[in-house]
Design a protein around this motif. Structure first.
Motif, short mmCIF file in Angstrom:
data_model
loop_
_atom_site.label_atom_id
_atom_site.label_comp_id
_atom_site.label_asym_id
_atom_site.label_seq_id
_atom_site.Cartn_x
_atom_site.Cartn_y
_atom_site.Cartn_z
N ALA A 205 -3.96 -4.78 -1.88
CA ALA A 205 -2.91 -5.71 -1.45
C ALA A 205 -3.57 -7.03 -1.08
O ALA A 205 -4.65 -7.05 -0.50
CB ALA A 205 -2.13 -5.15 -0.27
N GLY A 206 -2.88 -8.12 -1.39
CA GLY A 206 -3.45 -9.46 -1.23
C GLY A 206 -3.91 -9.96 -2.59
O GLY A 206 -4.72 -9.29 -3.26
N LEU A 232 -3.90 -9.38 6.71
CA LEU A 232 -2.92 -8.60 7.46
C LEU A 232 -2.13 -7.69 6.53
O LEU A 232 -1.93 -6.50 6.81
CB LEU A 232 -1.97 -9.54 8.21
CG LEU A 232 -0.89 -8.88 9.07
CD1 LEU A 232 -1.51 -8.06 10.19
CD2 LEU A 232 0.04 -9.95 9.66
N GLU A 233 -1.70 -8.25 5.39
CA GLU A 233 -0.97 -7.46 4.40
C GLU A 233 -1.83 -6.28 3.93
O GLU A 233 -1.36 -5.15 3.78
CB GLU A 233 -0.60 -8.36 3.22
CG GLU A 233 0.20 -7.68 2.12
CD GLU A 233 0.49 -8.61 0.95
OE1 GLU A 233 0.89 -8.10 -0.11
OE2 GLU A 233 0.31 -9.84 1.10
N HIS A 234 -3.11 -6.54 3.70
CA HIS A 234 -4.02 -5.49 3.24
C HIS A 234 -4.21 -4.43 4.32
O HIS A 234 -4.23 -3.22 4.01
CB HIS A 234 -5.37 -6.11 2.85
CG HIS A 234 -6.28 -5.14 2.19
ND1 HIS A 234 -6.18 -4.80 0.86
CD2 HIS A 234 -7.32 -4.40 2.68
CE1 HIS A 234 -7.11 -3.91 0.55
NE2 HIS A 234 -7.82 -3.66 1.64
N ALA A 235 -4.34 -4.85 5.56
CA ALA A 235 -4.54 -3.89 6.66
C ALA A 235 -3.34 -2.96 6.80
O ALA A 235 -3.50 -1.77 7.10
CB ALA A 235 -4.79 -4.64 7.97
N TYR A 236 -2.12 -3.49 6.59
CA TYR A 236 -0.93 -2.64 6.61
C TYR A 236 -1.10 -1.46 5.64
O TYR A 236 -0.82 -0.30 5.96
CB TYR A 236 0.31 -3.42 6.16
CG TYR A 236 0.89 -4.40 7.15
CD1 TYR A 236 0.68 -4.28 8.52
CD2 TYR A 236 1.67 -5.45 6.70
CE1 TYR A 236 1.23 -5.19 9.41
CE2 TYR A 236 2.22 -6.38 7.58
CZ TYR A 236 1.98 -6.24 8.95
OH TYR A 236 2.54 -7.14 9.80
N THR A 292 3.42 3.19 -0.93
CA THR A 292 2.54 2.55 0.03
C THR A 292 3.16 1.22 0.44
O THR A 292 4.05 0.70 -0.24
CB THR A 292 1.15 2.29 -0.57
OG1 THR A 292 1.27 1.24 -1.55
CG2 THR A 292 0.57 3.54 -1.21
N PRO A 293 2.69 0.61 1.54
CA PRO A 293 3.19 -0.72 1.91
C PRO A 293 2.93 -1.76 0.83
O PRO A 293 3.57 -2.81 0.82
CB PRO A 293 2.42 -1.04 3.19
CG PRO A 293 2.07 0.28 3.76
CD PRO A 293 1.79 1.16 2.58
N ALA A 294 2.01 -1.49 -0.09
CA ALA A 294 1.77 -2.41 -1.20
C ALA A 294 2.92 -2.40 -2.20
O ALA A 294 3.04 -3.30 -3.03
CB ALA A 294 0.47 -2.06 -1.91
N LEU A 295 3.79 -1.37 -2.13
CA LEU A 295 4.92 -1.27 -3.05
C LEU A 295 6.26 -1.19 -2.34
O LEU A 295 7.30 -1.42 -2.96
CB LEU A 295 4.77 -0.01 -3.93
CG LEU A 295 3.78 -0.06 -5.10
CD1 LEU A 295 4.07 -1.26 -5.99
CD2 LEU A 295 2.35 -0.06 -4.66
N GLY A 296 6.27 -0.84 -1.05
CA GLY A 296 7.51 -0.69 -0.31
C GLY A 296 7.61 -1.71 0.81
O GLY A 296 8.21 -2.77 0.68
N GLY A 297 6.98 -1.39 1.95
CA GLY A 297 6.99 -2.31 3.08
C GLY A 297 6.89 -1.59 4.40
O GLY A 297 6.59 -0.41 4.46
#
Length: 381
Positions: A205-206, A232-236, A292-297
């Motif tokens: 992510a990122g 931050l996005e990646h850490a999620y 994952t948060p990389a595809l959902g949130g």
């Protein structure tokens, strides 16, 4: 009979009514499958798990992103055990080898006749940004858009597979052909791999663009690595993977991401691996990890509801778990991004972006355009 060449496999794929091609990012596993020994139309992971136990052939397919109804046979969830499967690197065959191979033809590739984009996407994304700015419990949502292309003729599938290998050599490749439809993904993102009792996944992510200039390309990578929003996005993503798998596996997680470089874009990337701690099927890991948060949130329930509300059409296999499961239970699932669905002379392309409270909707629109380039370039030949 000697093992078929890549060109013969490409030509057979183009001729077959049912076919599949899967290649790992490092191309250490390359599979072609033809015909149907058994098949299952289902988006229910528990149904698929039970069916998998009965199969003696490698199985290929995917679960849909969510439970929204799609109108196509592939996109609603589809798995196939081909009648014959070829593993190229080991020259291994499952099933009865084919007696003959088609003549390799050099038909012209289709061209793009017209393009229709989602013209209200920026406006809808700004609605999500406003929600996150006014409610700090809403942290991230990944919103996608689709592009429809009309082609001048049907796609030369043998040429498409060859171009996929030439243009996207470092990506996973997944191409599934069934019922007149062709789903194609050149994804950089593994969801999970299982080999014996070991598993591997990754946080991806990122995003930032590439540059042909080596110095500028490294400057862009450094900018991405040091950007607070992207970190931050990646850490999620990494933290969520750790939380979801904690009771099933032992985990090895690096403290910092690295940079993954693809032809058009580069990403923040954290490899995660470990050992299974229970009798776990690969689909157990798939259903824990997806989305994952990389595809959902985050939070997930709000993000999934927002995706359903703001996207114009169901995702189906876009951004969904797609992959291969071998008869011994080993296998690999990837995330169906950098993808398109072709039906006769119509192609639907998909790309998404992680939206945070400080995102710029116009900039995110441009990023999704970058992410569509792999499939656009394939269609342009």
């Amino acid at each position: 009979m000697s093992f078929p060449t890549k060109q013969q496999l490409y030509a057979q794929f183009a001729q077959a009514d049912d076919a599949v091609y899967f290649a790992s990012a490092d191309k250490q596993q390359v599979y072609f499958g033809f015909g149907v020994e058994a098949a299952l139309n289902s988006g229910d992971a528990s149904v698929v798990k039970a069916w998998l136990r009965e199969q003696k052939q490698p199985v290929f397919g995917g679960l849909p992103f969510d439970k929204q109804v799609t109108t196509t046979s592939i996109m609603a969830g589809y798995f196939v055990a081909p009648a014959v499967v070829y593993e190229v690197n080991q020259a291994k065959t499952w099933g009865q080898p084919m007696a003959s191979w088609p003549t390799i033809t050099h038909a012209n590739q289709a061209a793009i006749a017209s393009q229709h984009d989602d013209t209200t996407w920026v406006e809808r994304i700004e609605h999500a940004i406003t929600t996150m700015q006014t409610d700090v419990t809403k942290q991230k949502v990944v919103l996608g858009r689709q592009r429809q292309l009309q082609l001048t003729t049907t796609v030369n599938e043998a040429q498409l597979l060859q171009d996929l290998n030439t243009q996207q050599p470092n990506s996973y490749h997944f191409v599934l052909k069934h019922a007149g439809e062709l789903f194609v993904s050149a994804t950089p993102e593994r969801l999970v791999q299982v080999k014996a009792a070991a598993f591997s996944t990754a946080g991806v992510a990122g995003t930032i663009r590439r540059s042909a200039d080596e110095v500028e390309d490294q400057q862009l990578a450094d900018e991405l690595f040091n950007d607070a929003k992207n970190r931050l996005e990646h850490a999620y993503v990494v933290n969520t993977i750790k939380e979801r798998l904690a009771d099933l596996v032992t985990l090895n997680v690096p403290t910092k991401p690295t940079i993954m470089k693809n032809p058009q874009v580069q990403h923040l990337y954290t490899p995660i691996n470990g050992q299974l701690t229970a009798a776990v099927n690969i689909l157990d890991l798939v259903t824990r990890l997806h989305p994952t948060p990389a595809l959902g949130g985050k939070p997930l329930a709000w993000a999934m509801a927002t995706i359903k509300q703001l996207e114009l059409a169901p995702r189906g296999l876009f951004a969904a778990p797609i992959g291969v499961v071998l008869p011994n239970g080993d296998g690999e699932f990837v995330v169906g991004i950098r993808a398109m669905l072709i039906n006769h002379q119509t192609a639907h392309l998909f790309a998404g972006a992680g939206i945070l409270a400080d995102s710029d909707a116009t900039q995110e629109f441009a990023e999704t355009g970058l992410k569509m380039l792999p499939m656009m370039n394939l269609l342009k030949g």
